[in-house]
Design an enzyme around this catalytic site. Structure first.
Site, PDB file in Angstrom:
ATOM      1  N   CYS A 198      -6.688   1.118   2.910  1.00  0.00           N
ATOM      2  CA  CYS A 198      -7.593   2.269   2.936  1.00  0.00           C
ATOM      3  C   CYS A 198      -7.409   3.149   1.708  1.00  0.00           C
ATOM      4  O   CYS A 198      -8.349   3.821   1.273  1.00  0.00           O
ATOM      5  CB  CYS A 198      -7.373   3.074   4.205  1.00  0.00           C
TER       6      CYS A 198
ATOM      7  N   GLU B 103       0.858  -1.188   0.000  1.00  0.00           N
ATOM      8  CA  GLU B 103       0.000   0.000   0.000  1.00  0.00           C
ATOM      9  C   GLU B 103       0.886   1.227   0.000  1.00  0.00           C
ATOM     10  O   GLU B 103       1.928   1.255   0.677  1.00  0.00           O
ATOM     11  CB  GLU B 103      -0.901   0.011   1.245  1.00  0.00           C
TER      12      GLU B 103
ATOM     13  N   ASN C 294     -12.368  -3.292   0.821  1.00  0.00           N
ATOM     14  CA  ASN C 294     -11.287  -3.379   1.800  1.00  0.00           C
ATOM     15  C   ASN C 294     -11.851  -3.114   3.181  1.00  0.00           C
ATOM     16  O   ASN C 294     -12.256  -1.996   3.449  1.00  0.00           O
ATOM     17  CB  ASN C 294     -10.201  -2.339   1.496  1.00  0.00           C
ATOM     18  N   GLU C 295     -11.910  -4.106   4.001  1.00  0.00           N
ATOM     19  CA  GLU C 295     -12.368  -4.011   5.400  1.00  0.00           C
ATOM     20  C   GLU C 295     -13.474  -2.967   5.597  1.00  0.00           C
ATOM     21  O   GLU C 295     -13.457  -2.191   6.542  1.00  0.00           O
ATOM     22  CB  GLU C 295     -11.179  -3.787   6.359  1.00  0.00           C
TER      23      GLU C 295
HETATM   24  O1  AHR Z   1      -2.236  -1.598   6.700  1.00  0.00           O
HETATM   25  C1  AHR Z   1      -2.616  -0.334   7.100  1.00  0.00           C
HETATM   26  C2  AHR Z   1      -4.112  -0.111   7.051  1.00  0.00           C
HETATM   27  O2  AHR Z   1      -4.739  -0.964   7.962  1.00  0.00           O
HETATM   28  C3  AHR Z   1      -4.791  -0.443   5.759  1.00  0.00           C
HETATM   29  O3  AHR Z   1      -4.763   0.595   4.872  1.00  0.00           O
HETATM   30  C4  AHR Z   1      -6.195  -0.731   6.172  1.00  0.00           C
HETATM   31  O4  AHR Z   1      -6.815  -1.645   5.312  1.00  0.00           O
HETATM   32  C5  AHR Z   1      -6.082  -1.195   7.591  1.00  0.00           C
HETATM   33  O5  AHR Z   1      -6.894  -0.491   8.428  1.00  0.00           O
END
Ligand code: AHR
Length: 650
Positions: free
Chosen positions: A256, A51, A383-384
């Site tokens: 995120c 990321e 994503n989550e």
């Molecule tokens: O890995 C860091 C963050 O943790 C990521 O962006 C997110 O998916 C999670 O909250």
């Protein structure tokens, strides 16, 4: 398929108990059943999650050396940023001139700002200085490729002579090259600079040597040598450190960052492909600028270069629940009237990755230099996310469209940000109802959580979706954290029939620019410091297999975890033993069934419980490999705080 009873038995590999002194303790019996209890496990179990967080991409893995190359930094990213941030006007040897930001007729609408240099008197040169990202690392003898989009703003004038230079902070010239800017239309000009001297923190200077006005944009400086020498490529040492993990897959671009800070900030893959001057950079949810110079083409190319499967993740039509914290808007949904176009973008990605070069989107991949398909197998949707009605509706629309048009693609869904709770159970409900092939679980928990949840997956229903542990970490970089993660990873192998993939998170962090700790690999402009957690990830990935054998520790197996796999390519049998105690443990190991084992090596990672590996660590904790004599029964003393990998040749 194993019965629940069997799985509970297989799961009973760690007993948390009182530590005994090694001398007092009887040997723990470790039995590997090579006869009938093997099961096939995922060949894609251990991968990585990339990321652009902690300056992982711009200023990190992406090898671009100039910061704010296209004058698009904005106050929405950092309150004191603007298009001129990280640039300085320089007027040398009697030179006189000014600069301002232009926005009329830019190079491309996606890149609206540029710089106008107005040179009244050239003197020894009027121009710009850029400090890079914490300085520009320069190595003697290396070639640096400079390029710029430019046009003259005065009619009927001869070409403007310019000098592109690398210089130290005290003005010493390290290398330079000349170029000419000609014509009233935007054109790319380029020059090659060879560095005569090294400097860890140099700066880039562009000097106009004649009077007049010139517009400049997309000033770019790359080391000629990038990972696999790709143009617009990746920083070689950092990319190699990642490649050395031998990941089976790469998940990107977040996190995120993928679902973004509000609907407008959702990462749009189409903005990240094509010529760099046409890409649409934007603020990153982590509050800095993403140029998307490292875009989808570069991610896919990197995957191919390191032999990993790409796992792109697209937002599920909703933004991050942490969007717009100040106003507290939370999760925002793509308006329903925009969903058809959004879904089309998702389908277009599959065509871009896998379609023939004659297809609309496959042609764009071919234009970028890759006529052959990229063989996309996995696609993450979401994503989550908070599992709200808005999410459910949009996820279903995207998922159904992908399933209908591309049944060959394995969709990875999401079950919220935590290992349990409302989003987790709602996410699983969605997955079970819609038969989503794989779901992505996330957890950042203390080491004790990892040690005490050693049997989380033993009882998962084998008829439900498979699991991708897309983000996990035990909140620290000490040896104890790495060992707790190693113990946990033995259960990922044991449950590799249901846990299809797993990746530690986050991967990269630039020292001095971290928004998230701990991370797997720390770096600055010249050095890379893999953590002890990295050593664990690497040992598991290098020693992964595709068949799991039941591995039982008897009741005295306190603080111990173990797993055994066979790698069908080499035929090797690989036993991993983790001792999370502060005393060593005597093991009596029995291989039940199978032929007499061949030669073997043991690789041991151990040290002080609180040890961390940083740039400055004089004696880093590193794995050490040596021969070990094995038979159908043999003894082994597992050191305190250790991971041991015993690799037995076929
Ligand atoms: O890995 C860091 C963050 O943790 C990521 O962006 C997110 O998916 C999670 O909250």
């Amino acid at each position: 398929m194993h019965s629940i009873k069997q799985l509970l038995l297989v799961g009973a590999t760690i007993v948390l108990g009182t530590a005994l002194q090694a001398a007092d303790a009887p040997a723990t019996k470790l039995t590997i059943d090579l006869r009938s209890t093997s099961k096939q496990i995922s060949p894609d179990l251990f991968g990585i999650f990339f990321e652009d967080l902690n300056y992982a991409a711009d200023g990190g893995l992406y090898a671009e050396l100039i910061q704010n190359r296209s004058f698009e930094y904005q106050a929405t990213e950092q309150p004191d940023w603007n298009p001129l941030s990280f640039w300085e006007l320089t007027q040398r040897g009697g030179g006189k001139g000014g600069w301002f930001v232009g926005a009329v007729d830019p190079v491309h609408a996606n890149n609206p700002h540029y710089l106008i240099l107005d040179i009244r008197n050239a003197g020894d040169g009027v121009g710009l200085i850029n400090p890079g990202f914490d300085g520009i690392p320069v190595k003697a003898g290396e070639i640096y490729d400079f390029s710029v989009f430019a046009r003259l703003l005065d009619e009927k004038r001869p070409p403007m002579p310019m000098i592109a230079r690398l210089e130290s902070r005290n003005g010493e010239v390290l290398g330079e090259a000349s170029l000419q800017i000609a014509g009233l239309e935007w054109k790319r000009a380029a020059a090659e600079i060879t560095a005569a001297r090294s400097d860890d923190a140099a700066r880039f200077v562009l000097l106009a040597k004649d009077g007049g006005r010139v517009a400049l944009d997309e000033l770019s400086l790359f080391p000629r040598h990038t990972f696999h020498d790709r143009p617009n490529g990746l920083r070689a040492d950092l990319a190699q450190t990642i490649a050395d993990l031998h990941p089976k897959f790469v998940r990107f671009p977040g996190g995120c960052l993928t679902h973004g800070d509000g609907v407008e900030n959702i990462y749009r893959w189409k903005n990240s492909i094509g010529p760099i001057e046409q890409r649409k950079g934007q603020a990153n949810i982590w509050r800095y600028h993403q140029s998307v110079g490292l875009g989808y083409f570069e991610y896919f190319q990197f995957c191919e270069d390191i032999g990993a499967k790409p796992l792109p993740v697209l937002a599920a039509g909703v933004s991050c629940q942490n969007s717009d914290r100040k106003r507290g808007t939370g999760q925002q949904c793509v308006p329903m009237e925009d969903m058809p176009a959004y879904i089309q973008d998702v389908l277009d990605l599959i065509e871009w990755a896998n379609g023939p070069a004659t297809s609309k989107w496959g042609a764009k991949r071919a234009e970028a230099g890759h006529p052959a398909p990229f063989h996309l197998e996995y696609l993450g949707i979401g994503n989550e996310d908070h599992i709200t009605p808005g999410f459910k509706e949009r996820f279903a629309m995207i998922y159904n469209a992908v399933k209908a048009k591309h049944p060959e693609i394995t969709v990875v869904g999401t079950v919220g940000p935590s290992p349990d709770g409302f989003d987790f159970s709602e996410g699983w409900k969605v997955a079970n109802e819609s038969k989503v092939p794989i779901v992505d679980e996330h957890y950042y928990e203390p080491p004790q959580w990892f040690l005490s949840h050693f049997n989380r997956y033993d009882t998962y229903d084998r008829n439900h979706s498979k699991v991708y542990v897309g983000e996990y970490a035990s909140r620290g970089n000490q040896l104890f954290n790495a060992i707790a993660e190693a113990a946990y990873m033995t259960q990922l192998e044991r449950n590799g029939d249901i846990v299809h993939m797993a990746s530690y998170a986050p991967l990269l962090a630039k020292v001095g620019h971290t928004q998230w700790n701990p991370d797997l690999i720390y770096f600055n402009n010249t050095k890379v410091a893999p953590t002890i957690n990295y050593c664990v990830q690497k040992l598991f990935a290098e020693n992964s297999g595709d068949t799991y054998y039941q591995t039982l520790l008897d009741n005295s197996g306190d603080h111990l975890a173990a797993s055994t796999v066979r790698d069908s390519k080499s035929g090797d049998l690989i036993l991993k033993v983790v001792n999370s105690d502060t005393t060593s443990k005597a093991l009596s190991i029995h291989l039940n069934g199978g032929s007499k084992p061949g030669t073997a090596t043991k690789t041991v990672l151990t040290g002080d419980l609180n040890a961390v590996n940083t740039f400055d660590t004089t004696n880093p904790v590193l794995p050490e490999t040596s021969p070990i004599t094995v038979g159908t029964s043999f003894d082994y003393q597992a050191p305190p705080n250790s991971l041991t990998v015993i690799r037995i040749k076929r």
